[in-house]
Motif scaffolding. Structure first.
Motif, short mmCIF file in Angstrom:
data_model
loop_
_atom_site.label_atom_id
_atom_site.label_comp_id
_atom_site.label_asym_id
_atom_site.label_seq_id
_atom_site.Cartn_x
_atom_site.Cartn_y
_atom_site.Cartn_z
N THR A 170 0.83 -1.21 0.00
CA THR A 170 0.00 0.00 0.00
C THR A 170 0.87 1.25 0.00
O THR A 170 0.61 2.21 -0.75
CB THR A 170 -0.93 0.01 1.23
OG1 THR A 170 -1.81 -1.12 1.16
CG2 THR A 170 -1.76 1.28 1.28
N THR A 348 -6.39 -0.23 -7.44
CA THR A 348 -6.36 1.18 -7.06
C THR A 348 -6.84 2.06 -8.19
O THR A 348 -7.65 2.99 -8.00
CB THR A 348 -4.94 1.59 -6.65
OG1 THR A 348 -4.56 0.88 -5.46
CG2 THR A 348 -4.83 3.08 -6.40
N MET A 351 -10.60 1.72 -8.75
CA MET A 351 -11.33 2.49 -7.74
C MET A 351 -11.24 3.99 -8.04
O MET A 351 -12.23 4.72 -7.94
CB MET A 351 -10.76 2.20 -6.35
CG MET A 351 -11.56 2.80 -5.22
SD MET A 351 -10.88 2.38 -3.60
CE MET A 351 -12.34 2.63 -2.56
N PHE A 352 -10.05 4.45 -8.41
CA PHE A 352 -9.84 5.86 -8.76
C PHE A 352 -10.69 6.27 -9.96
O PHE A 352 -11.34 7.32 -9.95
CB PHE A 352 -8.36 6.08 -9.05
CG PHE A 352 -8.05 7.39 -9.72
CD1 PHE A 352 -8.11 8.58 -9.03
CD2 PHE A 352 -7.68 7.42 -11.07
CE1 PHE A 352 -7.82 9.79 -9.65
CE2 PHE A 352 -7.39 8.62 -11.70
CZ PHE A 352 -7.46 9.81 -10.99
N SER A 355 -14.40 6.30 -9.07
CA SER A 355 -14.67 7.38 -8.11
C SER A 355 -14.58 8.74 -8.79
O SER A 355 -15.33 9.66 -8.46
CB SER A 355 -13.67 7.30 -6.95
OG SER A 355 -13.82 6.11 -6.24
N TRP A 366 -11.80 8.97 -2.97
CA TRP A 366 -11.00 7.97 -3.68
C TRP A 366 -10.60 8.45 -5.07
O TRP A 366 -9.64 7.95 -5.64
CB TRP A 366 -11.75 6.65 -3.79
CG TRP A 366 -12.53 6.28 -2.57
CD1 TRP A 366 -13.85 5.92 -2.51
CD2 TRP A 366 -12.06 6.22 -1.21
NE1 TRP A 366 -14.24 5.67 -1.22
CE2 TRP A 366 -13.16 5.84 -0.40
CE3 TRP A 366 -10.83 6.47 -0.60
CZ2 TRP A 366 -13.06 5.69 0.97
CZ3 TRP A 366 -10.73 6.33 0.78
CH2 TRP A 366 -11.82 5.94 1.54
N PRO A 376 -3.03 8.10 -7.20
CA PRO A 376 -4.31 7.97 -6.48
C PRO A 376 -4.07 7.36 -5.11
O PRO A 376 -4.49 6.24 -4.81
CB PRO A 376 -5.14 7.07 -7.39
CG PRO A 376 -4.14 6.26 -8.15
CD PRO A 376 -2.91 7.12 -8.30
N ASN A 378 -5.15 7.96 -2.04
CA ASN A 378 -6.30 7.63 -1.19
C ASN A 378 -6.92 6.29 -1.60
O ASN A 378 -7.28 5.46 -0.76
CB ASN A 378 -7.36 8.73 -1.26
CG ASN A 378 -6.90 10.01 -0.60
OD1 ASN A 378 -5.87 10.04 0.06
ND2 ASN A 378 -7.66 11.08 -0.77
N ALA A 379 -7.02 6.07 -2.91
CA ALA A 379 -7.58 4.81 -3.40
C ALA A 379 -6.65 3.65 -3.05
O ALA A 379 -7.12 2.55 -2.73
CB ALA A 379 -7.80 4.89 -4.91
N ALA A 382 -7.29 2.78 0.50
CA ALA A 382 -8.60 2.14 0.63
C ALA A 382 -8.55 0.68 0.18
O ALA A 382 -9.11 -0.20 0.84
CB ALA A 382 -9.64 2.91 -0.18
#
Length: 542
Positions: A170, A348, A351-352, A355, A366, A376, A378-379, A382
């Motif tokens: 991560t 990731t 999701m990015f 979002s 995200w 990205p 934050n993604a 997450a």
């Protein structure tokens, strides 16, 4: 970066803007890095280590022929995806492609299914890291390493190593795509060279079987009442569980220079080179097995016969007491770690991408790009947290079993995307060719890819019920599509009276119902996105 590369990056950014996307991610990847990320997602060494036992245990040595079949079938899918990646080199790959060429509903559900499949796959590969370290470390006294207490005294080493892997991957994914690409490049070089070297050593110095063994089911067909096709369908799962994720080359398109050319090259090259590495390595391992019945028994017991074989037959000592066979585990460890990195990177960006379109809960968080690293971030965090949840709730082994169903979810996503693209072709797409295009072969290859994907999905969806599926529904299906009750023990507590539901169908139903509710409440009816593609003269078809 050279001047010409800067000019190309500017053209790439202009292409993104024509698609209604603001260029925000750092564009530094070349072809090799783009290819390496897709190759790492596939990771033949990771998949073969984790699933070889299923292949040989349920299908005997003859399962080898499932590999070229799956490579050929997935190459059809990759050709379709390569054309899409050339038109739309955008984060989110099949979500974006489906959304732009069919309709937003199909596109959203394609992305929704694929995102959760990727998250669970991240979980599973992090768990495989723990399995490999267990093979290297050995027991702690009389206690198996994975069952021993972790340094904090809170949980076991199994959970600790799995979660620690997710923390590291991560951080790397959040820190920057350049670091991610460097590690992927090193990991890919290690994997390709390592697997070829071990394959050649096994072929020349540790050959125990005649090539005729490749046509032998070695009694595996007895479990399917003598039905060789049913046994082969079970053995095929090793190949099905490995060869996917090549669309990742497209999903990193926003971070690739000259993406319209390099992303499709990455998609196709990752399949072809993975196929070549796999056929040589699997051939060498099968011929090196000292005892086929013992390897099959170990696979049926949930073991790792590929590791057992290599360690047993390669006893030459190198340095510090490490044998050549044990060195193989270190190569596998590097490959599995890099595989975790690549899959988390792909999840990731999915999701990015969703979002950024405000198509996921809390999308404004995200879909944000870190201003310092231009990733990205934050993604990435997450996805790491979401991937850790199955490990914490149902344990590392339960998370690993969930990945079996997640594989089916990925094949379902690929099938939905291919159906959407075929609909677009019958409506006249593409009116202007991109750099990579299938021309008049587009519809035929698209249809063949759908037929292949449909057959594989049927095979994945069969469960343990001889009354319904005959020989194809035998006990071997408890490996390939286990019942939820067999591993679903939240926080170690077994829930009595759970219905005997197959994992794949249950996961599809849960994700579908949750997605349908969210889509109806928050996504359906929103204003259309800007989706014209000035660079290729295309407008939205859906």
């Amino acid at each position: 970066m050279t001047e010409s590369a800067q000019d190309q990056a500017a053209r790439d950014d202009a292409h993104l803007r024509s698609l209604g996307i603001k260029p925000e991610l750092r564009r530094t990847l070349g072809f090799l890095s783009n290819f390496a990320i897709a190759f790492s997602f596939i990771s033949v060494s990771t998949g073969s280590f984790g699933n070889f036992g299923v292949g040989i245990g349920l299908g005997g040595p003859a399962f080898f022929w499932s590999w070229p079949i799956v490579v050929g079938g997935q190459l059809l899918v990759a050709l379709v995806f390569a054309e899409l990646a050339s038109h739309f080199p955008v984060a989110g790959s099949i979500y974006q492609w489906s959304k732009r060429l069919s309709n937003r509903t199909l596109g959203w559900f394609t992305g929704w299914f694929y995102f959760w499949a990727q998250v669970v796959t991240v979980t599973a590969v992090a768990v495989i890291v723990a399995f490999v370290i267990d093979g290297i470390h050995g027991p702690v006294g009389e206690t198996p390493f994975l069952d021993s207490p972790d340094p904090t005294g809170i949980t076991t080493m199994f959970t600790f190593v799995s979660l620690a892997t997710l923390v590291v991957t991560t951080l790397i994914n959040a820190f920057g795509v350049r670091l991610l690409s460097i590690l992927n490049n090193i990991g890919v070089a290690t994997e390709i060279l390592g697997m070829f070297v071990f394959a050649l050593i096994l072929l020349f110095f540790a050959n125990h079987q005649s090539p005729n063994v490749l046509f032998d089911f070695a009694g595996a067909e007895k479990a399917t009442n003598g039905n060789f096709l049913a046994a082969f369908a079970l053995g095929m799962f090793m190949s099905l569980f490995i060869l996917y994720g090549f669309d990742t080359a497209g999903t990193f398109g926003e971070e690739t220079v000259d993406a319209g050319r390099q992303a499709p090259r990455g998609v196709i090259s990752s399949v072809l080179i993975s196929g070549l590495v796999g056929v040589v390595f699997l051939l060498a391992v099968i011929l090196a097995i000292p005892s086929i019945p013992d390897a099959m028994a170990e696979g049926q017991a949930g073991g790792f016969p590929i590791a057992t074989t290599i360690i047993a037959v390669l006893q030459t000592e190198l340095v510090a007491g490490i044998t050549l066979g044990e060195l193989y585990l270190f190569v596998i460890l590097a490959s599995v770690f890099v595989c975790t990195l690549a899959i988390q990177g792909a999840a990731t960006r999915m999701m990015f991408s969703m979002s950024r379109d405000h198509h996921l809960p809390l999308g404004s968080i995200w879909g944000r790009v870190n201003s310092t690293f231009r990733t990205p971030a934050n993604a990435a965090i997450a996805v790491g947290v979401l991937a850790a949840i199955p490990i914490l709730v149902i344990g590392p082994l339960g998370g690993f079993f969930m990945s079996i169903a997640a594989t089916g979810l990925i094949y379902l996503s690929y099938l939905l995307c291919n159906i959407g693209v075929l609909i677009a072709r019958f409506r006249g797409w593409p009116r202007q060719p991109a750099w990579f295009n299938l021309g008049r072969w587009g519809k035929l290859i698209n249809i063949a890819a759908i037929l292949y994907g449909g057959l594989m999905l049927i095979n994945i969806g069969v469960w343990n019920d001889p009354g319904l599926f005959g020989d194809f529904g035998g006990d071997g299906r408890l490996f390939t599509n286990p019942l939820i009750e067999s591993f679903f023990t939240p926080f170690g507590q077994k829930i009595e009276g759970l219905p005997k539901l197959p994992t794949f169908e249950t996961l599809v139903l849960v994700v579908l119902i949750a997605g349908a509710i969210y889509y109806a409440v928050s996504v359906r009816g929103r204003a259309a996105d800007v989706e014209a593609d000035v660079a290729t003269g295309e407008a939205t078809i859906g």
